[in-house]
Design a protein around this motif. Structure first.
Motif, mmCIF file in Angstrom:
data_model
loop_
_atom_site.group_PDB
_atom_site.id
_atom_site.type_symbol
_atom_site.label_atom_id
_atom_site.label_comp_id
_atom_site.label_asym_id
_atom_site.label_seq_id
_atom_site.Cartn_x
_atom_site.Cartn_y
_atom_site.Cartn_z
ATOM 1 N N GLU A 72 36.340 25.579 59.506
ATOM 2 C CA GLU A 72 36.723 26.987 59.621
ATOM 3 C C GLU A 72 37.000 27.461 58.197
ATOM 4 O OE1 GLU A 72 40.428 29.720 61.238
ATOM 5 O OE2 GLU A 72 40.436 27.565 61.589
ATOM 6 N N THR A 73 36.216 28.406 57.719
ATOM 7 C CA THR A 73 36.413 28.915 56.362
ATOM 8 C C THR A 73 37.420 30.055 56.411
ATOM 9 O OG1 THR A 73 34.164 28.312 55.773
ATOM 10 C CG2 THR A 73 35.266 29.889 54.339
ATOM 11 N N LEU A 74 38.467 29.920 55.635
ATOM 12 C CA LEU A 74 39.508 30.935 55.576
ATOM 13 C C LEU A 74 39.228 31.879 54.411
ATOM 14 C CD1 LEU A 74 42.408 28.420 56.203
ATOM 15 C CD2 LEU A 74 41.300 29.908 57.871
ATOM 16 N N PRO A 75 39.739 33.112 54.472
ATOM 17 C CA PRO A 75 39.474 34.054 53.384
ATOM 18 C C PRO A 75 39.996 33.533 52.045
ATOM 19 C CG PRO A 75 40.416 35.186 55.286
ATOM 20 C CD PRO A 75 40.527 33.711 55.554
ATOM 21 N N ALA A 76 39.224 33.765 51.005
ATOM 22 C CA ALA A 76 39.629 33.366 49.653
ATOM 23 C C ALA A 76 40.740 34.286 49.164
ATOM 24 C CB ALA A 76 38.438 33.444 48.704
ATOM 25 N N ILE A 77 41.557 33.752 48.282
ATOM 26 C CA ILE A 77 42.563 34.554 47.577
ATOM 27 C C ILE A 77 42.027 34.743 46.174
ATOM 28 C CG2 ILE A 77 44.926 34.639 46.712
ATOM 29 C CD1 ILE A 77 45.685 32.784 49.052
ATOM 30 N N ARG A 78 41.842 36.007 45.785
ATOM 31 C CA ARG A 78 41.196 36.307 44.500
ATOM 32 C C ARG A 78 42.167 36.913 43.497
ATOM 33 N NH1 ARG A 78 35.187 38.521 45.666
ATOM 34 N NH2 ARG A 78 34.920 37.627 47.722
ATOM 35 N N ASN A 79 41.891 36.599 42.245
ATOM 36 C CA ASN A 79 42.563 37.231 41.116
ATOM 37 C C ASN A 79 41.514 37.351 40.022
ATOM 38 O OD1 ASN A 79 44.075 38.074 38.974
ATOM 39 N ND2 ASN A 79 45.619 36.481 39.128
ATOM 40 N N GLY A 80 40.856 38.499 39.967
ATOM 41 C CA GLY A 80 39.798 38.703 38.985
ATOM 42 C C GLY A 80 38.647 37.733 39.219
ATOM 43 N N ASP A 81 38.348 36.937 38.195
ATOM 44 C CA ASP A 81 37.230 35.999 38.265
ATOM 45 C C ASP A 81 37.620 34.629 38.808
ATOM 46 O OD1 ASP A 81 35.495 37.902 37.296
ATOM 47 O OD2 ASP A 81 35.661 37.246 35.216
ATOM 48 N N LEU A 82 38.836 34.507 39.334
ATOM 49 C CA LEU A 82 39.296 33.254 39.936
ATOM 50 C C LEU A 82 39.531 33.465 41.427
ATOM 51 C CD1 LEU A 82 41.936 32.094 37.311
ATOM 52 C CD2 LEU A 82 39.596 31.262 37.592
ATOM 53 N N ALA A 83 39.322 32.409 42.201
ATOM 54 C CA ALA A 83 39.589 32.481 43.638
ATOM 55 C C ALA A 83 40.011 31.109 44.142
ATOM 56 C CB ALA A 83 38.350 32.951 44.390
ATOM 57 N N LEU A 84 40.944 31.098 45.081
ATOM 58 C CA LEU A 84 41.262 29.886 45.824
ATOM 59 C C LEU A 84 40.484 29.967 47.122
ATOM 60 C CD1 LEU A 84 45.118 29.373 45.462
ATOM 61 C CD2 LEU A 84 43.290 27.957 44.539
ATOM 62 N N THR A 85 39.737 28.912 47.425
ATOM 63 C CA THR A 85 38.989 28.860 48.674
ATOM 64 C C THR A 85 39.599 27.769 49.543
ATOM 65 O OG1 THR A 85 37.305 27.369 47.749
ATOM 66 C CG2 THR A 85 36.864 29.726 47.620
ATOM 67 N N PHE A 86 39.502 27.971 50.852
ATOM 68 C CA PHE A 86 40.134 27.077 51.813
ATOM 69 C C PHE A 86 39.188 26.845 52.974
ATOM 70 C CE2 PHE A 86 43.159 30.055 50.036
ATOM 71 C CZ PHE A 86 44.168 29.253 49.553
ATOM 72 N N ALA A 87 39.201 25.641 53.504
ATOM 73 C CA ALA A 87 38.475 25.348 54.733
ATOM 74 C C ALA A 87 39.324 24.396 55.560
ATOM 75 C CB ALA A 87 37.112 24.732 54.440
ATOM 76 N N ARG A 88 39.443 24.708 56.860
ATOM 77 C CA ARG A 88 40.158 23.823 57.776
ATOM 78 C C ARG A 88 39.121 23.004 58.529
ATOM 79 N NH1 ARG A 88 44.776 26.405 60.139
ATOM 80 N NH2 ARG A 88 43.327 28.109 60.447
ATOM 81 N N LEU A 89 39.239 21.684 58.428
ATOM 82 C CA LEU A 89 38.310 20.773 59.091
ATOM 83 C C LEU A 89 38.716 20.593 60.548
ATOM 84 C CD1 LEU A 89 38.131 18.195 56.178
ATOM 85 C CD2 LEU A 89 36.607 20.122 56.628
ATOM 86 N N PRO A 90 37.794 20.205 61.414
ATOM 87 C CA PRO A 90 38.128 20.037 62.828
ATOM 88 C C PRO A 90 39.279 19.069 63.091
ATOM 89 C CG PRO A 90 35.761 20.066 62.565
ATOM 90 C CD PRO A 90 36.356 20.038 61.171
ATOM 91 N N ARG A 100 35.396 29.889 40.308
ATOM 92 C CA ARG A 100 35.359 30.839 39.194
ATOM 93 C C ARG A 100 34.043 31.606 39.254
ATOM 94 N NH1 ARG A 100 38.049 28.792 34.623
ATOM 95 N NH2 ARG A 100 36.967 26.847 35.013
ATOM 96 N N ARG A 101 34.150 32.929 39.050
ATOM 97 C CA ARG A 101 32.944 33.747 38.971
ATOM 98 C C ARG A 101 32.244 33.430 37.655
ATOM 99 N NH1 ARG A 101 33.051 38.952 41.386
ATOM 100 N NH2 ARG A 101 35.216 39.023 40.708
ATOM 101 N N GLN A 102 30.938 33.178 37.742
ATOM 102 C CA GLN A 102 30.130 32.848 36.574
ATOM 103 C C GLN A 102 29.597 34.133 35.931
ATOM 104 O OE1 GLN A 102 29.962 29.281 35.890
ATOM 105 N NE2 GLN A 102 31.594 29.619 37.387
ATOM 106 N N ALA A 103 29.048 34.012 34.743
ATOM 107 C CA ALA A 103 28.540 35.172 34.007
ATOM 108 C C ALA A 103 27.479 35.939 34.791
ATOM 109 C CB ALA A 103 27.979 34.728 32.651
#
Length: 122
Positions: A72-90, A100-103
Motif C-alpha cells: 500500500e503506497t502512502l502519500p509522500a511528504i514533500r519539502n521542495g526537491d525532497l520527499a519521504l516515501t512510504f509503503a506498507r507491506l501486507p 530527491r527530485r533530479q535535474a
C-alpha cells in the motif's frame, strides 16, 4: 530493456510502483535505476551504498525470492526537491525512503530503509 525505454518516476510515489513491477520481473538493473548513484540502502542496518553494492544486494535477493506482494503506497511528504516515501507491506512492515527530485524533474531514492517491522502489541 534499455534505460531509455524504462518508465521513470515523475512523482515520488511512482518509485514504489516501479519497484514492485521490477522486483517481480526479476529486474535487478531496473531496481538499481530507482536510486541515485551514491544512495544508501538499509535493511535494519546499512547493507549497500552506491549502485554497485545496491546491484549486488538486489541480484542476491532476486536469486532467492521471486514474489513481492504489492504494498500500500502512502502519500509522500514533500519539502521542495525532497520527499519521504512510504509503503506498507501486507505483513504490516513499512519501507521508508528519502527521494530527491533530479535535474530532469524525475525522482530517485537517496536513502532507502527497506523494511521496518511493526511494533509488537502488548
Amino acid at each position: 530493456m534499455g534505460e531509455t525505454q524504462r518508465d521513470v518516476a515523475r512523482e515520488p510515489e511512482d518509485l514504489a510502483r516501479l519497484f514492485h513491477a521490477r522486483a517481480n520481473a526479476g529486474d535487478a538493473e531496473g531496481l538499481v535505476a530507482l536510486y541515485e548513484a551514491g544512495a544508501t540502502l538499509a535493511v535494519g542496518e546499512v547493507v549497500a551504498s552506491g549502485h554497485d553494492e545496491i546491484r549486488r544486494f538486489y541480484t542476491d535477493l532476486l536469486a532467492r525470492k521471486s514474489d513481492f506482494p504489492e504494498p500500500e503506497t502512502l502519500p509522500a511528504i514533500r519539502n521542495g526537491d525532497l520527499a519521504l516515501t512510504f509503503a506498507r507491506l501486507p505483513n504490516g512492515a513499512f519501507s521508508v525512503e528519502a527521494a530527491r527530485r533530479q535535474a530532469d524533474g524525475t525522482w530517485l531514492w537517496a536513502i532507502d530503509q527497506l523494511k521496518i517491522k511493526p511494533a509488537a502489541k502488548g
